[in-house]
Motif scaffolding. Structure first.
Motif, PDB file in Angstrom:
ATOM      1  N   VAL A  69      12.686 -53.463  46.229  1.00  0.00           N
ATOM      2  CA  VAL A  69      13.546 -54.450  45.557  1.00  0.00           C
ATOM      3  C   VAL A  69      14.221 -53.828  44.337  1.00  0.00           C
ATOM      4  CG1 VAL A  69      13.549 -56.620  44.274  1.00  0.00           C
ATOM      5  CG2 VAL A  69      12.255 -56.435  46.415  1.00  0.00           C
ATOM      6  N   ALA A  70      13.459 -53.104  43.529  1.00  0.00           N
ATOM      7  CA  ALA A  70      14.033 -52.449  42.352  1.00  0.00           C
ATOM      8  C   ALA A  70      15.075 -51.410  42.743  1.00  0.00           C
ATOM      9  CB  ALA A  70      12.925 -51.800  41.534  1.00  0.00           C
ATOM     10  N   ALA A  71      14.825 -50.692  43.835  1.00  0.00           N
ATOM     11  CA  ALA A  71      15.784 -49.682  44.282  1.00  0.00           C
ATOM     12  C   ALA A  71      17.087 -50.327  44.751  1.00  0.00           C
ATOM     13  CB  ALA A  71      15.177 -48.843  45.402  1.00  0.00           C
ATOM     14  N   VAL A  72      16.998 -51.438  45.453  1.00  0.00           N
ATOM     15  CA  VAL A  72      18.204 -52.135  45.914  1.00  0.00           C
ATOM     16  C   VAL A  72      19.010 -52.663  44.723  1.00  0.00           C
ATOM     17  CG1 VAL A  72      19.052 -54.112  47.216  1.00  0.00           C
ATOM     18  CG2 VAL A  72      17.218 -52.686  48.160  1.00  0.00           C
ATOM     19  N   VAL A  73      18.321 -53.232  43.752  1.00  0.00           N
ATOM     20  CA  VAL A  73      19.014 -53.736  42.555  1.00  0.00           C
ATOM     21  C   VAL A  73      19.666 -52.580  41.795  1.00  0.00           C
ATOM     22  CG1 VAL A  73      18.720 -54.957  40.375  1.00  0.00           C
ATOM     23  CG2 VAL A  73      17.492 -55.726  42.403  1.00  0.00           C
ATOM     24  N   LEU A  74      19.014 -51.421  41.783  1.00  0.00           N
ATOM     25  CA  LEU A  74      19.599 -50.252  41.122  1.00  0.00           C
ATOM     26  C   LEU A  74      20.868 -49.796  41.833  1.00  0.00           C
ATOM     27  CD1 LEU A  74      19.010 -48.436  38.707  1.00  0.00           C
ATOM     28  CD2 LEU A  74      17.755 -46.906  40.229  1.00  0.00           C
ATOM     29  N   LEU A  75      20.879 -49.886  43.158  1.00  0.00           N
ATOM     30  CA  LEU A  75      22.107 -49.572  43.902  1.00  0.00           C
ATOM     31  C   LEU A  75      23.220 -50.571  43.576  1.00  0.00           C
ATOM     32  CD1 LEU A  75      20.635 -48.661  47.416  1.00  0.00           C
ATOM     33  CD2 LEU A  75      21.614 -47.095  45.734  1.00  0.00           C
ATOM     34  N   VAL A 101      11.791 -52.888  36.413  1.00  0.00           N
ATOM     35  CA  VAL A 101      10.947 -53.270  37.551  1.00  0.00           C
ATOM     36  C   VAL A 101      10.402 -52.026  38.254  1.00  0.00           C
ATOM     37  CG1 VAL A 101      10.927 -54.433  39.792  1.00  0.00           C
ATOM     38  CG2 VAL A 101      12.139 -55.461  37.863  1.00  0.00           C
ATOM     39  N   LEU A 102      11.231 -50.996  38.381  1.00  0.00           N
ATOM     40  CA  LEU A 102      10.781 -49.776  39.047  1.00  0.00           C
ATOM     41  C   LEU A 102       9.677 -49.089  38.248  1.00  0.00           C
ATOM     42  CD1 LEU A 102      11.220 -47.826  41.414  1.00  0.00           C
ATOM     43  CD2 LEU A 102      12.932 -46.641  40.034  1.00  0.00           C
ATOM     44  N   VAL A 103       9.844 -49.026  36.930  1.00  0.00           N
ATOM     45  CA  VAL A 103       8.805 -48.406  36.091  1.00  0.00           C
ATOM     46  C   VAL A 103       7.492 -49.178  36.218  1.00  0.00           C
ATOM     47  CG1 VAL A 103       8.124 -47.926  33.717  1.00  0.00           C
ATOM     48  CG2 VAL A 103      10.437 -47.378  34.471  1.00  0.00           C
ATOM     49  N   GLY A 104       7.567 -50.504  36.136  1.00  0.00           N
ATOM     50  CA  GLY A 104       6.342 -51.292  36.257  1.00  0.00           C
ATOM     51  C   GLY A 104       5.690 -51.173  37.623  1.00  0.00           C
TER      52      GLY A 104
END
Length: 205
Positions: A69-75, A101-104
């Motif tokens: 989810v964090a990766a998609v939002v980053l894209l 979110v990715l760090v957490g």
């Protein structure tokens, strides 16, 4: 390449690396005898028993869900960079949220893997090998790249260069030193030197 462009490239690279890392081993626990290994390989989605003939897949906490989810939002944040300038703030805020979110998620995953490996460390009677998988280190690298990319996305674009002829305004004290259109500088006499006397007047009939 500008810093904002580098931020987009780094954000996309971090997102792709994070998604790929969820399918790689996070840890391995077992024992090896020659070329045959007996143990468990854990990914972000499941745990695989080695050799496969000894057991089936085991359900594990789906730690890959928040990472994806964090990766998609980053894209999405990387894509929002191409919006008009007055709407580009959305890209920066989205990148901050996705990176957070990715760090957490990666931190929680790392602590979960570490705790699971420590369970086997406490039993000193068994000779069990433990190792962190490549997927875990790739997640850590993805976090570092995402943080740098987010910082670069906040870079302001350079001011536009003026086109055509640049005209600089002179102060009043420098007005006499301005160069005329012919390109010849006007000579100005100092105030303490009087003008030369005029010559004799010549009369003609």
């Amino acid at each position: 390449m500008s810093r904002r462009t580098a931020g987009v490239v780094l954000a996309v690279a971090a997102a792709v690396a994070a998604i790929a890392a969820t399918f790689l081993p996070l840890s391995w626990v077992g024992t090896g005898q020659g070329q045959v290994r007996f143990g468990f390989t854990t990914t972000s989605w499941t745990t695989v028993v080695e050799p496969v003939e000894l057991g089936e897949f085991r359900a594990t906490p789906q730690v890959g869900v928040p990472i994806v989810v964090a990766a998609v939002v980053l894209l999405i944040a990387a894509a929002l960079v191409f919006l008009p300038a007055h709407q580009r703030q959305a890209s920066r805020r989205t990148a901050i949220a996705a990176t957070g979110v990715l760090v957490g998620s990666v931190w929680a995953t790392f602590m979960t893997v570490q705790a699971s490996l420590e369970l086997f460390t406490r039993d000193g009677r068994a000779s069990i090998d433990r190792e962190y998988g490549a997927g875990l280190w790739l997640l850590v690298a993805a976090v570092a790249v995402a943080v740098v990319g987010t910082v670069f996305l906040h870079a302001e674009p350079p001011p536009p260069r003026p086109e055509g002829v640049v005209v600089h305004r002179l102060d009043d004290k420098d007005a006499d030193l301005d160069t005329p259109p012919l390109g010849i500088q006007v000579a100005v006499l100092p105030d303490d030197h009087p003008e030369p006397p005029a010559g004799p007047e010549v009369r003609t009939r």
